[in-house]
Scaffold this motif. Structure first.
Motif, mmCIF file in Angstrom:
data_model
loop_
_atom_site.group_PDB
_atom_site.id
_atom_site.type_symbol
_atom_site.label_atom_id
_atom_site.label_comp_id
_atom_site.label_asym_id
_atom_site.label_seq_id
_atom_site.Cartn_x
_atom_site.Cartn_y
_atom_site.Cartn_z
ATOM 1 N N SER A 11 38.803 41.282 14.647
ATOM 2 C CA SER A 11 38.882 40.096 13.798
ATOM 3 C C SER A 11 39.719 39.008 14.460
ATOM 4 N N ASP A 12 40.842 39.406 15.057
ATOM 5 C CA ASP A 12 41.711 38.436 15.728
ATOM 6 C C ASP A 12 41.006 37.813 16.932
ATOM 7 N N LEU A 13 40.282 38.641 17.680
ATOM 8 C CA LEU A 13 39.570 38.131 18.853
ATOM 9 C C LEU A 13 38.490 37.148 18.434
ATOM 10 N N ALA A 14 37.775 37.484 17.356
ATOM 11 C CA ALA A 14 36.731 36.587 16.854
ATOM 12 C C ALA A 14 37.324 35.257 16.389
ATOM 13 N N ALA A 15 38.499 35.323 15.756
ATOM 14 C CA ALA A 15 39.164 34.102 15.290
ATOM 15 C C ALA A 15 39.587 33.230 16.467
ATOM 16 N N LEU A 16 40.093 33.867 17.530
ATOM 17 C CA LEU A 16 40.485 33.125 18.726
ATOM 18 C C LEU A 16 39.272 32.466 19.371
ATOM 19 N N ARG A 60 44.562 23.383 13.398
ATOM 20 C CA ARG A 60 43.908 24.683 13.571
ATOM 21 C C ARG A 60 44.368 25.358 14.866
ATOM 22 N N LEU A 61 44.490 24.574 15.917
ATOM 23 C CA LEU A 61 44.922 25.135 17.198
ATOM 24 C C LEU A 61 46.376 25.596 17.150
ATOM 25 N N ILE A 62 47.209 24.862 16.428
ATOM 26 C CA ILE A 62 48.614 25.261 16.263
ATOM 27 C C ILE A 62 48.703 26.528 15.412
ATOM 28 N N ASP A 63 47.975 26.552 14.308
ATOM 29 C CA ASP A 63 47.986 27.729 13.434
ATOM 30 C C ASP A 63 47.449 28.963 14.158
ATOM 31 N N GLY A 64 46.518 28.734 15.097
ATOM 32 C CA GLY A 64 45.933 29.848 15.842
ATOM 33 C C GLY A 64 46.778 30.301 17.020
ATOM 34 N N GLY A 65 47.894 29.619 17.265
ATOM 35 C CA GLY A 65 48.810 30.049 18.318
ATOM 36 C C GLY A 65 48.496 29.539 19.705
ATOM 37 N N LEU A 66 47.484 28.671 19.839
ATOM 38 C CA LEU A 66 47.143 28.153 21.162
ATOM 39 C C LEU A 66 48.013 26.956 21.545
ATOM 40 N N ALA A 81 50.757 26.524 24.162
ATOM 41 C CA ALA A 81 51.834 27.397 23.693
ATOM 42 C C ALA A 81 52.573 28.100 24.822
ATOM 43 N N GLY A 82 52.034 28.080 26.033
ATOM 44 C CA GLY A 82 52.729 28.698 27.149
ATOM 45 C C GLY A 82 51.793 29.002 28.297
ATOM 46 N N PRO A 83 52.330 29.547 29.386
ATOM 47 C CA PRO A 83 51.511 29.846 30.569
ATOM 48 C C PRO A 83 50.360 30.803 30.285
ATOM 49 N N SER A 84 50.550 31.745 29.357
ATOM 50 C CA SER A 84 49.480 32.715 29.087
ATOM 51 C C SER A 84 48.252 32.024 28.507
ATOM 52 N N VAL A 85 48.460 30.976 27.703
ATOM 53 C CA VAL A 85 47.325 30.222 27.157
ATOM 54 C C VAL A 85 46.626 29.452 28.275
ATOM 55 N N ALA A 86 47.418 28.853 29.164
ATOM 56 C CA ALA A 86 46.837 28.143 30.306
ATOM 57 C C ALA A 86 46.025 29.096 31.181
ATOM 58 N N ASN A 87 46.558 30.290 31.423
ATOM 59 C CA ASN A 87 45.834 31.279 32.225
ATOM 60 C C ASN A 87 44.519 31.664 31.561
ATOM 61 N N LEU A 88 44.562 31.842 30.234
ATOM 62 C CA LEU A 88 43.354 32.193 29.494
ATOM 63 C C LEU A 88 42.287 31.117 29.649
ATOM 64 N N THR A 120 46.575 19.824 38.514
ATOM 65 C CA THR A 120 47.516 20.795 37.967
ATOM 66 C C THR A 120 46.771 21.705 37.001
ATOM 67 N N CYS A 121 47.122 22.960 37.033
ATOM 68 C CA CYS A 121 46.638 23.935 36.057
ATOM 69 C C CYS A 121 47.877 24.356 35.272
ATOM 70 N N TYR A 122 48.144 23.648 34.197
ATOM 71 C CA TYR A 122 49.356 23.793 33.400
ATOM 72 C C TYR A 122 50.567 23.401 34.245
ATOM 73 N N ASP A 123 51.200 24.352 34.945
ATOM 74 C CA ASP A 123 52.409 24.006 35.705
ATOM 75 C C ASP A 123 52.317 24.390 37.174
ATOM 76 N N HIS A 124 51.084 24.652 37.672
ATOM 77 C CA HIS A 124 50.938 24.979 39.086
ATOM 78 C C HIS A 124 49.742 24.228 39.675
ATOM 79 N N LEU A 125 49.620 24.252 40.995
ATOM 80 C CA LEU A 125 48.583 23.498 41.687
ATOM 81 C C LEU A 125 47.268 24.256 41.717
#
Length: 238
Positions: A11-16, A60-66, A81-88, A120-125
């Protein structure tokens, strides 16, 4: 209990996935890959929607944690929300099959070419620039990609020696020191993680790269080209 966890995970994956299934929200997230904070009004202009519509999508994006919201005085900004979101986002983009681009104007073509050359890809080249730096570091024994993606002892000495990074800025907690990020234009790895972020920061601080306009695209300056030749033997990047 295990079955309930599986149901919740599905369910969480589908919501994301639903958050990114909307083209406007996806465009907002890609714009925020430049690592900077944007206002709702700026993102509305970027995506071509009304400010009220942009605000609704951002909630919606804030509530979803992105995304996260930052306040400065009476102004409100949003960021990833952080590097992990950028990586995703970068990993998902890299897995899309290339398709024939529709006919478009010279300006759009120039923007696309600039992004492929360097960004730039978030904080790297990233782009050809990020991949060229990563390849050169690997060839020089500063990065080891044989069993994953790791900074070598020589690489750490290079960053804190010739590059001039303070060893304290390379201290890390949960975030890996070096991580491979699949480049969506080059379809190859570029350097992310703490080392990638600090190296990118150094490039900006030394004016080795500068932004092109207000987007993610960057270009090497003459000093940057000289620095890459001296530090890594990287030829000029077209």
């Amino acid at each position: 209990m295990a079955e309930n966890r599986r149901v919740n995970s599905a369910s969480d994956l589908a919501a994301l996935a639903a958050l990114l299934a909307d083209e406007t929200r996806a465009a907002m997230c890609l714009a925020l890959l430049d690592g900077r904070a944007w206002t709702a009004g700026e993102l509305a202009i970027q995506t071509g929607v009304a400010r009220s519509t942009a605000t609704e999508h951002l909630h919606r994006l804030i509530d979803g944690g992105l995304l996260v919201e930052r306040r400065q005085g009476r102004h409100r900004y949003v960021q990833l929300a952080g590097p992990s979101v950028a990586n995703l986002l970068e990993d998902l983009s890299a897995r899309l099959e290339p398709r024939q681009a529709p006919a478009r104007g010279l300006r759009a073509a120039a923007v696309s070419a600039a992004l492929r050359r360097g960004r730039t890809c978030y904080d790297h080249l990233a782009g050809r620039l990020g991949v060229a730096v990563t390849d050169a570091m690997t060839g020089a024994g500063l990065l080891d990609q044989t069993g994953g993606f790791a900074l070598t002892a020589a690489g750490l000495a290079w960053l804190t020696g010739p590059v001039g990074l303070d060893p304290d800025v390379l201290r890390f907690g949960k975030r890996p020191l070096a991580r491979g990020c699949l480049d969506w234009t080059e379809r190859r790895q570029h350097l992310a993680g703490v080392a990638g972020a600090r190296l990118c920061e150094k490039f900006f601080d030394n004016s080795w790269v500068v932004r092109i306009g207000s987007g993610r695209a960057v270009r090497l300056t003459l000093n940057g080209k000289a620095a890459l030749r001296d530090l890594l033997g990287v030829p000029d990047i077209d």
